[in-house]
Design an enzyme around this catalytic site. Structure first.
Site, PDB file in Angstrom:
ATOM      1  N   SER A  70      14.399 -20.021  49.778  1.00 17.25           N
ATOM      2  CA  SER A  70      13.027 -20.288  50.226  1.00 17.25           C
ATOM      3  C   SER A  70      12.821 -21.728  50.682  1.00 17.25           C
ATOM      4  CB  SER A  70      12.049 -19.982  49.102  1.00 17.25           C
ATOM      5  OG  SER A  70      12.194 -18.636  48.729  1.00 17.25           O
ATOM      6  N   CYS A 121       5.765 -16.428  49.665  1.00 18.28           N
ATOM      7  CA  CYS A 121       5.704 -14.986  49.950  1.00 18.28           C
ATOM      8  C   CYS A 121       6.787 -14.590  50.954  1.00 18.28           C
ATOM      9  CB  CYS A 121       4.323 -14.635  50.519  1.00 18.28           C
ATOM     10  SG  CYS A 121       4.220 -12.910  51.032  1.00 18.28           S
TER      11      CYS A 121
END
Lengths: 617, 376
Positions: free
Chosen positions: A326, A384
């Site tokens: 991420s 997300c």
């Protein structure tokens, strides 16, 4: 016509050649005279001169090796120094019987057969008039033992030498590197004359990269020797010029905090000063003691290091390939903003999974039940996955690839340490070229969250984060800040390589992405809220978790139930203060589990250390 | 062509009656060689630190070389002429092989490892080049036409360049000169010779450009040895001290301090002349050089008595090349020429050059002893 030329006039030919033979004989006679005159000049007219050189003064010319430059951290703490030691050295040409000499020495110094074999090999590699180290770092007893028996050993002597020493031990093993004995391969890349008398050369790290600066210039001395070849007095000498001292950007305190914070985990930490590109700390664990390599590491000890499953000799900071996970998301988000595919208000619905149009396969978000409606700020701060699946799908792999290219993903950063790795930023073209396979849309999705083919080194991650922090100014990371010639007080700065501004269409886009990274640290639901607690300024950051192995469609990832080696890598990047960055850090903790749990706390400790804030209890 | 066939008929007729039971040896040449080799062994004993195993290895080499001498001296020169193209061709292929698969020793590729022994094809070319050029030029009346001269030069230049590329400048120069000597002896006009020399002189800057760094360094060091006392200059400085300190009478056998105390590098190989000069003085080296001149002189005499142009050219080239060897080595050790790495023939330790040298003298003996018994 042909027949006329075929006829050979034997008498004429023989006279022709014989004339030439006589001519040659006359030339030979003349050359004889020239040589005799030359010899007479040397042996009769200059006899006195050469006789005094040879007989009364037995002149030997020996090299005076230069002192290697010292290496300091930014506070002036010594990272590499030279300490005096005694070593036993021999000059093969002057030894009468090599085999018996070595055998006798083996008895005196208690060397085993392997060590003797190693010495013999080195003798064979070198020219016979170069000195060979028999044993380094002699103890006082060994010196005494040899001195008593010294008359048995012509061509062997105890030599006082300065030897490289790394007082910080393993702390800078990968970054500063180490010196080792000059081997055959080294000999090909150096000016052999300048290394006469020098036994060591930089092998890795800063020691290798700045070899030319650190080494210095050899000097020599003409000495009078006695019959055994031992020096009686010096006749004439040209002193050597010591190598330059090096001043690094590295901060030993920060380095120590980083290494301690990483603890027993394997992994790498890189901290940069984004304004100068200076490397403030660079840790790769596990590490090793570089001092072992200076005096020649034993085969057994080396085998342990080489064969360890944790690969301590491997510099993870520059060569470790990790999926960014991420931590790549801010860059992908910026790509989305820049290409106009999304703006900060665009929303995607996250039900906990994402499917490509017309396909059943579910790409899962890390949050099982979904984030609901997600905009850019929320997508980055809560990491997300679905938002970025969708964004990556819209952008396509080639647009992502060429945007990441600007931040140096898939390229060497140009740091001043050799053998940096390139990493890998995938593209459809790359997959076609290397694997001859088509690119699948699903691969774009997982690339968008930093998984899949993405491979990057910690230094790349730090460099890209620094570029982001500096709003597009890209500076090659650099370990060395300045050098100083011996005897001079002023430092000469070492130039940084590239400074360039990335071509961005809208400068607000930087702030949008950086705001979302500030939200990671300071937002109510940010994934690394604990990092920003009680800080006097805003910090921007991003957590990351890189999968080591794949999970099946409907399986749960349960950190406790799986083996340590298969646990996820924890990643974290951060910079502070967010509006005017002075400090950038990238952290990879191998098998550390989640980025927010193991990696982010390390960053907090380092930021506190760097800005002089009282550490947590 | 007709004269060639006539030659061959002659030799067959005379060869049958004359050479059936005789061993072909030239006693004068043999004595000269043996005395030079003897001096060499004596000096080697001193230069090698009185190491008798060194002497034994050298003796084995000499014995091998004498076998080569005997074999060649008993082969009729015409047979050598017949094989000239084949030997040269094979040598050329081996040279290319060395550049491709060669074994590196001391930074140069010179060796071809044939598994059971290592072989330097450049040694073969030392004889193959003069043999072929002599064969080729003597096929037609001398002096050769300009076209044949050019072909002959190509035969010389190609292997020389291949060897220079190994890199082995010393051998390359020797091979080139052995071929050029044949051309010189073939009686080309002085105008061509002077023109050629001028051409070479003007090519020197080009040569400088293609030379390896270490070769340039050696030339520069020759001009000013003191500039590099740790590197290339060390050899010359120590060598000059050794020679100069020998004086007129020398320090005596085994008494030379420069050599015995190992100040002089490469003292049993390329720089052995300095040991002789140190231990035997000006008189000693004078005698040695006279011995060389006598051996070469006998060679020149054999060349002058040879009965075919081929034999004359070949014998002349072998004898003169031998002298070139001597003078290049002595010039190098005394600081008159750059250090190119040429051993002192018959005296220096080691090297396959011993076999090649004595093989060359075998050819000389063959030429002399296979003469037809009729007055020219």
């Amino acid at each position: 016509m042909a027949t006329r030329f075929e006829l050979k006039d034997h008498f004429r030919e023989s006279r022709l050649t014989n004339d030439r033979l006589i001519f040659a004989a006359i030339i030979a006679g003349l050359l004889f005279v020239v040589v005799m005159v030359r010899l007479a000049v040397l042996q009769v007219f200059e006899y006195e001169h050469f006789d005094s050189l040879s007989n009364r003064n037995r002149v030997d010319i020996g090299p005076l090796p230069p002192q290697r430059g010292l290496i300091y951290d930014r506070n002036g703490v010594i990272l590499a120094e030279n300490i005096p030691t005694f070593s036993l050295e021999l000059i093969p040409e002057k030894v009468l019987d090599l085999d018996s000499t070595l055998n006798d020495l083996a008895v005196i110094l208690a060397m085993n057969a392997d060590e003797v074999l190693d010495i013999k090999q080195r003798i064979n590699q070198q020219r016979s008039f170069n000195q060979i180290i028999v044993k380094q770092r002699l103890t006082e007893q060994e010196v005494a033992k040899f001195s008593v028996n010294r008359h048995h050993f012509t061509g062997v002597d105890v030599v006082g030498r300065l030897i490289r020493h790394y007082p910080q031990g393993a702390l800078f093993a990968h970054t500063v590197g180490y010196v080792g004995r000059i081997n055959k391969r080294d000999q090909q890349r150096i000016d052999e004359r300048n290394y006469k008398g020098t036994l060591h050369i930089g092998k890795t790290g800063v020691e290798k990269f700045y070899e030319d600066l650190l080494h210095g210039q050899v000097g020599y001395q003409e000495v009078e020797t006695n019959v055994q070849g031992r020096i009686i007095r010096e006749l004439h000498s040209v002193p050597p010029v010591s190598g330059n001292d090096l001043y690094l950007h590295l901060d030993i305190n920060l380095q120590r905090i980083a290494a301690e914070a990483l603890g027993t985990y394997n992994g790498a930490i890189v901290a940069l000063d984004p304004k100068s590109g200076g490397v403030l700390a660079m840790v790769s664990k596990p590490d090793f003691d570089p001092n072992d390599f200076v005096s020649g590491i034993s085969i057994k000890k080396y085998a342990v290091l080489r064969d360890s499953i944790d690969r301590p000799l491997f510099d993870r900071a520059l060569r470790g390939h990790y999926p960014p996970g991420s931590t790549l998301k801010p860059f992908v988000a910026l790509a989305g903003l820049e290409s106009g595919v999304v703006n900060e208000y665009s929303k995607t619905f996250c039900p906990g999974w994402y499917s490509l149009p017309g396909k059943d396969h579910r790409y899962r978000c890390w949050k099982k039940h979904g984030h609901g409606k997600v905009d850019l700020l929320k997508a980055v701060s809560q990491s997300c996955d679905v938002y970025f699946y969708d964004l990556a799908h819209t952008l396509g792999i080639d647009r992502i690839h060429s945007f990441l290219d600007l931040f140096g993903f898939g390229h060497r950063t140009g740091i001043d340490i050799p053998s940096e790795s390139r990493g890998l930023s995938p593209s459809a073209q790359w997959k076609h070229d290397t694997r001859n396979q088509a690119w699948y849309p699903g691969e774009t999705l997982i690339s968008g969250i930093g998984q899949g083919f993405n491979q990057m080194t910690p230094i790349q991650l730090a460099h890209a984060t620094a570029t982001l922090a500096m709003r597009g100014v890209s500076i090659s990371p650099q370990v060395a800040r300045a050098s100083r010639k011996t005897g001079q007080s002023e430092l000469q700065l070492i130039a940084t390589e590239t400074i360039e501004a990335l071509p961005m269409q809208k400068s607000q886009n930087w702030e949008k992405v950086i705001n979302s990274m500030v939200e990671v640290i300071h937002g109510k639901r940010g994934t690394a809220r604990h990092v920003g607690k009680d800080m006097p300024f805003e910090i921007a950051g991003k957590t990351g978790t890189a999968q080591v192995f794949g999970i099946k469609q409907d399986e749960e990832y349960d950190a406790d139930s799986i083996a340590k080696k298969l646990r996820d890598h924890a990643l974290f990047v951060a910079f502070a203060p967010a509006d005017d960055p002075e400090f950038v850090v990238a952290i990879v903790v191998e098998n550390g589990g989640g980025g927010s749990k193991t990696a982010a706390p390390i960053a907090r400790k380092m930021i506190k250390q760097f800005f002089g804030i009282t550490p947590d209890e | 062509m007709s004269s060639l066939i006539a030659d061959r008929r002659h030799s067959q007729r005379w060869g049958l009656t004359q050479a059936s039971s005789k061993i072909h040896i030239d006693i004068i040449l043999l004595l000269g060689l043996i005395s030079l080799l003897g001096v060499g062994l004596m000096v080697l004993y001193s230069a090698g630190g009185q190491d008798s195993s060194l002497l034994i290895r050298q003796l084995i080499r000499i014995a091998t070389a004498f076998i080569a001498l005997l074999v060649l001296s008993n082969i009729h020169p015409d047979r050598m002429r017949d094989a000239a193209y084949w030997i040269y061709g094979a040598g050329l292929m081996l040279l290319v092989a060395v550049l491709v698969f060669g074994h590196e020793g001391k930074g140069a590729q010179r060796w071809l490892d044939l598994g059971f022994f290592r072989f330097q094809p450049s040694e073969l070319m030392k004889l193959a080049v003069p043999l072929l050029v002599a064969t080729y030029l003597a096929e037609r009346p001398l002096p050769p036409s300009f076209g044949r001269l050019l072909v002959g030069l190509v035969m010389i230049v190609v292997p020389s360049l291949l060897i220079a590329k190994q890199p082995d400048l010393g051998t390359s120069i020797l091979i080139a000169s052995s071929g050029l000597i044949v051309v010189f002896l073939s009686g080309i006009s002085w105008r061509l010779i002077i023109g050629f020399i001028t051409l070479c002189a003007s090519a020197l800057p080009v040569l400088w450009y293609v030379m390896h760094d270490y070769q340039r360094q050696r030339v520069l060091t020759l001009l000013n040895p003191e500039s590099d006392p740790l590197g290339a200059g060390y050899h010359i400085i120590q060598s000059k001290i050794a020679i100069g300190s020998g004086g007129i009478f020398g320090r005596g056998w085994l008494e030379g301090t420069q050599s015995q105390l190992a100040f002089l590098p490469e003292r049993s190989t390329d720089f052995i002349f300095a040991v002789i000069a140190e231990e035997f003085g000006l008189i000693g080296v004078g005698v040695l050089l006279v011995m060389y001149l006598l051996v070469a002189g006998r060679g020149l005499y054999i060349a002058s008595q040879a009965q075919s142009s081929f034999a004359r050219l070949l014998a002349g080239s072998i004898s003169i090349t031998f002298l070139v060897y001597v003078f290049v080595n002595v010039g190098m050790v005394t600081g008159l020429l750059p250090v190119v790495g040429v051993p002192l023939p018959l005296v220096s330790y080691g090297g396959t050059s011993m076999v090649t040298l004595l093989a060359g003298f075998g050819i000389l003996m063959s030429i002399h002893t296979h003469r037809r018994m009729m007055s020219p």
